[in-house]
Design an enzyme around this catalytic site. Structure first.
Site, PDB file in Angstrom:
ATOM      1  N   GLU A 223      -4.719 -18.123  10.004  1.00 10.68           N
ATOM      2  CA  GLU A 223      -3.384 -18.162  10.629  1.00 10.68           C
ATOM      3  C   GLU A 223      -2.553 -17.330   9.805  1.00 10.68           C
ATOM      4  O   GLU A 223      -1.136 -17.518   9.696  1.00 10.68           O
ATOM      5  CB  GLU A 223      -2.853 -19.260  11.132  1.00 10.68           C
ATOM      6  CG  GLU A 223      -3.541 -20.012  12.102  1.00 10.68           C
ATOM      7  CD  GLU A 223      -3.790 -19.361  13.495  1.00 10.68           C
ATOM      8  OE1 GLU A 223      -2.752 -18.740  13.613  1.00 10.68           O
ATOM      9  OE2 GLU A 223      -4.738 -19.667  13.518  1.00 10.68           O
ATOM     10  N   VAL A 224      -3.153 -16.267   8.834  1.00  8.37           N
ATOM     11  CA  VAL A 224      -2.255 -15.388   8.209  1.00  8.37           C
ATOM     12  C   VAL A 224      -1.887 -14.124   8.757  1.00  8.37           C
ATOM     13  O   VAL A 224      -0.814 -13.544   8.386  1.00  8.37           O
ATOM     14  CB  VAL A 224      -3.006 -15.385   6.653  1.00  8.37           C
ATOM     15  CG1 VAL A 224      -2.132 -14.191   5.787  1.00  8.37           C
ATOM     16  CG2 VAL A 224      -3.284 -16.628   6.304  1.00  8.37           C
TER      17      VAL A 224
ATOM     18  N   THR B  69      -5.596 -10.761  12.845  1.00  9.64           N
ATOM     19  CA  THR B  69      -5.619 -10.136  14.068  1.00  9.64           C
ATOM     20  C   THR B  69      -4.563  -9.004  14.176  1.00  9.64           C
ATOM     21  O   THR B  69      -4.820  -7.882  14.906  1.00  9.64           O
ATOM     22  CB  THR B  69      -5.493 -11.173  15.220  1.00  9.64           C
ATOM     23  OG1 THR B  69      -6.553 -12.195  15.055  1.00  9.64           O
ATOM     24  CG2 THR B  69      -5.884 -10.409  16.543  1.00  9.64           C
TER      25      THR B  69
ATOM     26  N   LYS C 256     -15.032  -9.029  15.967  1.00  8.53           N
ATOM     27  CA  LYS C 256     -14.882 -10.348  15.405  1.00  8.53           C
ATOM     28  C   LYS C 256     -16.119 -11.232  15.617  1.00  8.53           C
ATOM     29  O   LYS C 256     -16.547 -11.655  16.753  1.00  8.53           O
ATOM     30  CB  LYS C 256     -13.589 -10.893  16.197  1.00  8.53           C
ATOM     31  CG  LYS C 256     -13.509 -12.467  16.185  1.00  8.53           C
ATOM     32  CD  LYS C 256     -12.366 -12.626  14.867  1.00  8.53           C
ATOM     33  CE  LYS C 256     -11.817 -14.034  14.883  1.00  8.53           C
ATOM     34  NZ  LYS C 256     -11.131 -14.137  13.653  1.00  8.53           N
TER      35      LYS C 256
ATOM     36  N   ASP D 214      -8.249 -14.326  19.838  1.00  9.71           N
ATOM     37  CA  ASP D 214      -8.034 -12.793  19.003  1.00  9.71           C
ATOM     38  C   ASP D 214      -8.614 -11.728  19.807  1.00  9.71           C
ATOM     39  O   ASP D 214      -8.015 -10.787  19.753  1.00  9.71           O
ATOM     40  CB  ASP D 214      -8.786 -12.864  17.699  1.00  9.71           C
ATOM     41  CG  ASP D 214      -8.169 -14.056  16.858  1.00  9.71           C
ATOM     42  OD1 ASP D 214      -7.142 -14.513  16.871  1.00  9.71           O
ATOM     43  OD2 ASP D 214      -8.715 -14.460  16.046  1.00  9.71           O
TER      44      ASP D 214
ATOM     45  N   GLU E 109     -12.890  -8.174  11.677  1.00  6.05           N
ATOM     46  CA  GLU E 109     -12.181  -9.326  11.462  1.00  6.05           C
ATOM     47  C   GLU E 109     -12.799 -10.606  11.145  1.00  6.05           C
ATOM     48  O   GLU E 109     -13.650 -11.008  12.128  1.00  6.05           O
ATOM     49  CB  GLU E 109     -11.143  -9.326  12.592  1.00  6.05           C
ATOM     50  CG  GLU E 109     -10.187 -10.724  12.164  1.00  6.05           C
ATOM     51  CD  GLU E 109      -9.180 -11.184  13.285  1.00  6.05           C
ATOM     52  OE1 GLU E 109      -8.861 -12.085  13.179  1.00  6.05           O
ATOM     53  OE2 GLU E 109      -9.171 -10.541  14.223  1.00  6.05           O
TER      54      GLU E 109
END
Length: 243
Positions: free
Chosen positions: A20-21, A24, A45, A62, A123
């Site tokens: 969660e940084v 995406t 992904k 995402d 990602e």
């Protein structure tokens, strides 16, 4: 890694210091920019957890965001071949769901994507030490793909430790790191915000490519947002375009 095949391609791998940084969001901006620059980028992904059911199949949030942002159909079987419902590390989610983390389908999807697109924006899931299997971390998958790496970090206290640890782990596997960006809301009065990026750059001997503000642009506003982070985008373009 069991089942290893040559996966080398052109592009970059977007990782982060934690979950969660903003991987995406940063990946989406990169995809938009590369398309605007005349390239044919593909988004990948490899593995996602915390997925939801839609029409009887698991869907990645995402991937859904990316497809909506770019206005492009992205079949999950190709662009996100391994999807788990539990919002956990893939190894933990697979065990609870009675499934296997089949990296063979990841390799096959990667092969098909690199044949279809001129460059790939891959990602990761969580940070580099997230376990995929008992004998395989995200870092192992990164090493197999052999793409240059972009690190996304938080603009808060603690980011020095987390970013330098991530950098050390990636470099220990012989991967080239393009640099790091910070992402998200930040308190401009916070001394950690003002000093941490420079400290990471100095101690890690790594380029700080700038800050990506916490803003989810609409399609009609994206060009303005892109202009604000142009130096960062220009810095990673050579890795994606083969310049």
């Amino acid at each position: 890694m069991n089942g290893y095949i040559e996966m080398k391609a052109q592009g970059l791998f977007v990782t982060a210091t934690d979950t969660e940084v903003g991987k995406t969001f940063v990946s989406g901006l990169l995809m938009y920019y590369l398309r605007r620059e005349g390239l044919n980028p593909g988004y990948f992904k490899p593995i996602a957890s915390g997925c939801y059911f839609e029409d009887g199949r698991l869907m990645s949030e995402d991937l859904a965001w990316m497809a909506g942002f770019l206005g492009e159909g992205m079949p999950p079987e190709l662009h996100c071949p391994l999807r788990f419902e539990k919002p956990l590390a893939p190894l933990a989610a697979a065990r609870l769901e009675g499934r296997d983390v089949d990296l063979g389908v990841v390799r096959e999807a990667f092969k098909r994507l690199r044949e279809r697109y001129s460059t790939l924006v891959v990602e990761g899931i969580g940070g580099v030490m997230v376990p995929l299997k008992t004998d395989c971390l995200v870092l192992d998958l990164m090493a197999e793909m052999a793409l240059p790496v972009l690190i996304v970090a938080r603009p808060v206290l603690g980011t020095i430790n987390h970013t330098l640890l991530t950098l050390a782990a990636v470099r220990a596997r012989g991967l080239h790191v393009l640099g790091f960006v910070t992402n998200g809301a930040r308190d401009e009065e916070d001394e950690a915000v003002r000093t941490s990026p420079g400290m990471v750059a100095e101690l890690g001997q790594i380029p700080y490519l700038g800050h990506v503000p916490a803003y989810d642009p609409g399609r009609d506003e994206t060009e303005l947002f892109i202009a604000r982070i142009a130096p960062f985008l220009e810095a990673v373009k050579p890795a994606c375009s083969g310049e």
